[in-house]
Each structure stands twice: as C-alpha cells, then as structure tokens.
Design a protein around this motif. Sequence first.
Motif, PDB file in Angstrom:
ATOM      1  N   ARG A  83       0.772  -1.408  -0.205  1.00 46.12           N
ATOM      2  CA  ARG A  83      -0.092   0.454  -0.049  1.00 46.12           C
ATOM      3  C   ARG A  83       0.939   1.559   0.167  1.00 46.12           C
ATOM      4  N   SER A  84       1.693   1.230   1.076  1.00 44.80           N
ATOM      5  CA  SER A  84       2.984   2.012   0.730  1.00 44.80           C
ATOM      6  C   SER A  84       3.274   2.950  -0.421  1.00 44.80           C
ATOM      7  N   LEU A  85       3.495   1.973  -1.241  1.00 43.23           N
ATOM      8  CA  LEU A  85       4.551   1.750  -2.780  1.00 43.23           C
ATOM      9  C   LEU A  85       3.407   2.426  -3.806  1.00 43.23           C
ATOM     10  N   LEU A  86       2.515   2.093  -3.752  1.00 43.75           N
ATOM     11  CA  LEU A  86       1.892   2.448  -4.612  1.00 43.75           C
ATOM     12  C   LEU A  86       0.689   3.785  -4.042  1.00 43.75           C
ATOM     13  N   GLN A  87       1.038   4.332  -2.867  1.00 44.73           N
ATOM     14  CA  GLN A  87       0.671   5.864  -2.265  1.00 44.73           C
ATOM     15  C   GLN A  87       1.460   6.422  -3.018  1.00 44.73           C
ATOM     16  N   ARG A  88       3.030   5.594  -3.089  1.00 43.02           N
ATOM     17  CA  ARG A  88       4.140   6.515  -3.563  1.00 43.02           C
ATOM     18  C   ARG A  88       4.163   7.222  -4.897  1.00 43.02           C
ATOM     19  N   LEU A  89       3.608   5.391  -5.998  1.00 41.32           N
ATOM     20  CA  LEU A  89       3.743   5.963  -7.300  1.00 41.32           C
ATOM     21  C   LEU A  89       2.280   6.765  -7.589  1.00 41.32           C
ATOM     22  N   ASP A  90       0.908   6.259  -6.923  1.00 42.35           N
ATOM     23  CA  ASP A  90      -0.263   7.138  -6.578  1.00 42.35           C
ATOM     24  C   ASP A  90       0.024   8.971  -6.448  1.00 42.35           C
ATOM     25  N   ASP A  91       0.935   9.385  -5.478  1.00 42.38           N
ATOM     26  CA  ASP A  91       0.730  11.042  -5.457  1.00 42.38           C
ATOM     27  C   ASP A  91       1.997  11.609  -6.393  1.00 42.38           C
ATOM     28  N   LEU A  92       3.096  10.818  -7.458  1.00 42.82           N
ATOM     29  CA  LEU A  92       3.514  11.129  -9.181  1.00 42.82           C
ATOM     30  C   LEU A  92       2.419  11.405  -9.924  1.00 42.82           C
ATOM     31  N   ARG A  93       1.018  11.391  -9.633  1.00 42.80           N
ATOM     32  CA  ARG A  93       0.036  11.760 -10.326  1.00 42.80           C
ATOM     33  C   ARG A  93      -0.453  13.071 -10.138  1.00 42.80           C
ATOM     34  N   ALA A 170      -6.496  10.972 -11.605  1.00 42.29           N
ATOM     35  CA  ALA A 170      -7.551  10.108  -9.507  1.00 42.29           C
ATOM     36  C   ALA A 170      -8.378   9.305 -10.276  1.00 42.29           C
ATOM     37  N   ALA A 171      -8.654   8.427  -8.882  1.00 41.49           N
ATOM     38  CA  ALA A 171      -9.482   7.380 -10.042  1.00 41.49           C
ATOM     39  C   ALA A 171      -9.465   6.794  -8.320  1.00 41.49           C
ATOM     40  N   ASP A 172     -10.887   6.908  -7.678  1.00 38.96           N
ATOM     41  CA  ASP A 172     -11.805   6.052  -6.618  1.00 38.96           C
ATOM     42  C   ASP A 172     -12.568   5.295  -7.343  1.00 38.96           C
ATOM     43  N   SER A 177      -7.804   3.762  -5.459  1.00 42.75           N
ATOM     44  CA  SER A 177      -7.214   4.127  -4.936  1.00 42.75           C
ATOM     45  C   SER A 177      -7.522   3.305  -3.611  1.00 42.75           C
ATOM     46  N   LYS A 178      -9.018   2.913  -3.288  1.00 45.94           N
ATOM     47  CA  LYS A 178      -9.614   2.274  -2.403  1.00 45.94           C
ATOM     48  C   LYS A 178      -8.890   0.699  -2.224  1.00 45.94           C
ATOM     49  N   TYR A 179      -8.411   0.121  -2.530  1.00 46.76           N
ATOM     50  CA  TYR A 179      -7.401  -0.923  -3.187  1.00 46.76           C
ATOM     51  C   TYR A 179      -6.624  -0.257  -1.907  1.00 46.76           C
ATOM     52  N   PHE A 180      -5.524   0.637  -1.934  1.00 45.56           N
ATOM     53  CA  PHE A 180      -4.273   1.004  -1.430  1.00 45.56           C
ATOM     54  C   PHE A 180      -4.057   1.665   0.184  1.00 45.56           C
ATOM     55  N   TRP A 181      -5.519   2.949  -0.092  1.00 40.74           N
ATOM     56  CA  TRP A 181      -5.545   3.856   0.744  1.00 40.74           C
ATOM     57  C   TRP A 181      -4.947   4.498   2.538  1.00 40.74           C
ATOM     58  N   ASN A 182      -5.464   3.548   2.390  1.00 36.46           N
ATOM     59  CA  ASN A 182      -5.000   3.600   4.251  1.00 36.46           C
ATOM     60  C   ASN A 182      -4.870   2.216   4.575  1.00 36.46           C
ATOM     61  N   LEU A 183      -3.545   2.059   5.554  1.00 35.84           N
ATOM     62  CA  LEU A 183      -2.923   1.202   6.196  1.00 35.84           C
ATOM     63  C   LEU A 183      -3.326   0.533   7.780  1.00 35.84           C
ATOM     64  N   PRO A 190      -3.701  -8.286  15.704  1.00 32.74           N
ATOM     65  CA  PRO A 190      -3.948  -7.506  14.852  1.00 32.74           C
ATOM     66  C   PRO A 190      -4.716  -8.121  13.549  1.00 32.74           C
ATOM     67  N   LEU A 191      -5.888  -8.929  13.946  1.00 33.97           N
ATOM     68  CA  LEU A 191      -7.178  -9.200  13.251  1.00 33.97           C
ATOM     69  C   LEU A 191      -8.266  -8.374  13.746  1.00 33.97           C
ATOM     70  N   LEU A 192      -8.287  -7.240  14.608  1.00 38.32           N
ATOM     71  CA  LEU A 192      -8.791  -5.989  15.321  1.00 38.32           C
ATOM     72  C   LEU A 192      -8.332  -5.294  14.105  1.00 38.32           C
ATOM     73  N   ALA A 193      -7.331  -4.829  13.817  1.00 34.10           N
ATOM     74  CA  ALA A 193      -6.695  -4.342  12.937  1.00 34.10           C
ATOM     75  C   ALA A 193      -6.797  -4.289  11.756  1.00 34.10           C
ATOM     76  N   VAL A 194      -6.950  -5.793  10.861  1.00 31.28           N
ATOM     77  CA  VAL A 194      -7.675  -5.498  10.244  1.00 31.28           C
ATOM     78  C   VAL A 194      -9.152  -5.080   9.041  1.00 31.28           C
ATOM     79  N   ALA A 195      -9.804  -5.868  10.795  1.00 33.43           N
ATOM     80  CA  ALA A 195     -11.317  -4.900  10.956  1.00 33.43           C
ATOM     81  C   ALA A 195     -11.147  -3.826  10.470  1.00 33.43           C
ATOM     82  N   ARG A 196     -10.582  -3.041  11.538  1.00 31.35           N
ATOM     83  CA  ARG A 196     -10.575  -1.117  11.321  1.00 31.35           C
ATOM     84  C   ARG A 196     -10.179  -1.318   9.878  1.00 31.35           C
ATOM     85  N   ARG A 197      -9.163  -1.332   9.700  1.00 30.47           N
ATOM     86  CA  ARG A 197      -8.563  -1.106   8.529  1.00 30.47           C
ATOM     87  C   ARG A 197     -10.060  -1.006   7.251  1.00 30.47           C
TER      88      ARG A 197
END
Length: 280
Positions: A83-93, A170-172, A177-183, A190-197
């Motif tokens: 997700r972080s790498l895709l966000q970096r790539l998306d920022d170039l746009r 940009a693409a919603d 972006s929905k796929y990689f937006w937040n971490l 960890p399971l609660l963190a996955v649920a929250r994300r």
Amino acid sequence: DYLDGFVTLNSCDHVRRLYDVWGPSQKTRFNFIIPLPHTITEASLAYFHQELSRFKEALEASFGVSITPEALQEAIRVYNRTRSLLQRLDDLRKLDSPPITGAEFLETVVAGTILPKDVYNEMLEGFLREVESRPGIPTDERVRLLLVGSELDDPAYVQMIEDMGGLVVAADLCTSSKYFWNLVEENGDPLLAVARRYLTRPECPRMRPARNRLRRLRDMRQERRVDAVVMAVIKFCNLYGEDSIIVRNYLRRLGIPLLQLSREYNLGAVGQMRTRVEAF
C-alpha cells in the motif's frame, strides 16, 4: 478444480446470490461468506471483528492450520508495504506533468491483486525508481480527469479515454485508490486492526451515509487539480447506479463537468464511447 475454496462478502445482492449458487454447483472444499456492516460505528467494528474471528476459525478447522498473531502481523507488514509503495506511485500523479498515465497505473495496481505480495513489492520498488526518473507527460493540451466507478480491471478502457485527450490523474475505484489507501495498524490485536482497516477504508456506495464519499471526491478534485470527472458505471450494478444520481447532483452543485458512461464488464461499443468522450 484448482480452487480450494470460495470466500466472499455480502457486498450486494448479486454477490449474495452468487454465493448461494456457488456451493451446490461448484463443490469447492471451503465456502464462506463474511457479513460486512453497512455503517461505521464502534458496534459495527466489534461485530465485524467477531465475524473475522469466525472466518479465521473456519479456515483453521477446514485446512488444519494455525493462524497465529505473529503470522498475521508479518502479513500486515508485507501488505502495508504494498500500500505504501502504491501510494508513492499515486502521488506522482499529483504533479503538473505526471510521469505515468492512468492506464499504466491501473495495470500496475491490478497486477498487485494477482501476484504474491513479496514478489510484487520487489517488482514495484524497481518500477517506482524507473517512473520517478521519467520525464513528465505534458498536460497543457490534456484534460486532467478523475475517474469514478466500481470494479474496473481493464487498462484498455482507461487508455481509450486518454487517447481522446484526457489524462486520468486520480481514480476512486475498487481497483485503484480504495484498494491501497489506508494502512493496517501494526500494533495491538492484528485481527482487530485488519477489521478496522477494511471497515474504515474509502467507502463504496454500499456504506452509509454518503457524505464521506462525496467529501473524498471533492478533496481529490482539489488536490489533483482535476478539470472534469468521468463516471464509469457497470451495467446492472444497482449500488453504483443509484449512487451516480447522488454524485452527479453533488458535482453539479460544485460546477464540475461530469461525463457518465454505462459500461459492460468487457470493453464493448468502443466507437460510441470514443465519440462521447471526445465530444465531452
């Protein structure tokens, strides 16, 4: 016959009915549907966490494995890297002259839904270095576009739009972006963190209310200096069909030009689409 199981969520009526007919017709070893709430509250988070726990237990029982907190935390780290790498790539746009087209970006994201994440991350790091060294694409005679819609995994569709003089900056989309937006949080349960994300990531029209989705479109438009919006609604998707009216009225109040395209899953009626996009 290469599938060990089929897992889905109650995302819409079509997918629920698919789950109903899948088990009796396909005879896969493991079939599971994860209930997903329609709202974001502390109660819905607790409920979704409970359902993910039930899913984990079903996987362990069916396949004779143990899914440990340590294994989950390691998987979270790997996926967060994606997700972080895709966000970096998306920022170039965001740049005045982006070094990557919308079609190429979509192709890159879709590859990440198929490849093993550790392999994909290594490839993506190399691709990022290559893209960052490219000259930018001149945008003086191009229209900077925000592409809105549901599932879209065909870069040729975006390429057709860009061939007509647009540049998707940009693409919603479910596959963007929905796929990689937040971490996922890397501390705590960890399971609660996955649920929250997954419950709090950028929302699709199945979630209520709509105001968060509309604010996100407004912010993306401002941040990316978008000239116009193209909304690609796949046929027979009730959720996005109904949502298109809400989005259209909202963008109209903001004075943002909008082109709404109805599309099939496969790329069809290309000539008609080209004419509409070019005229827009």
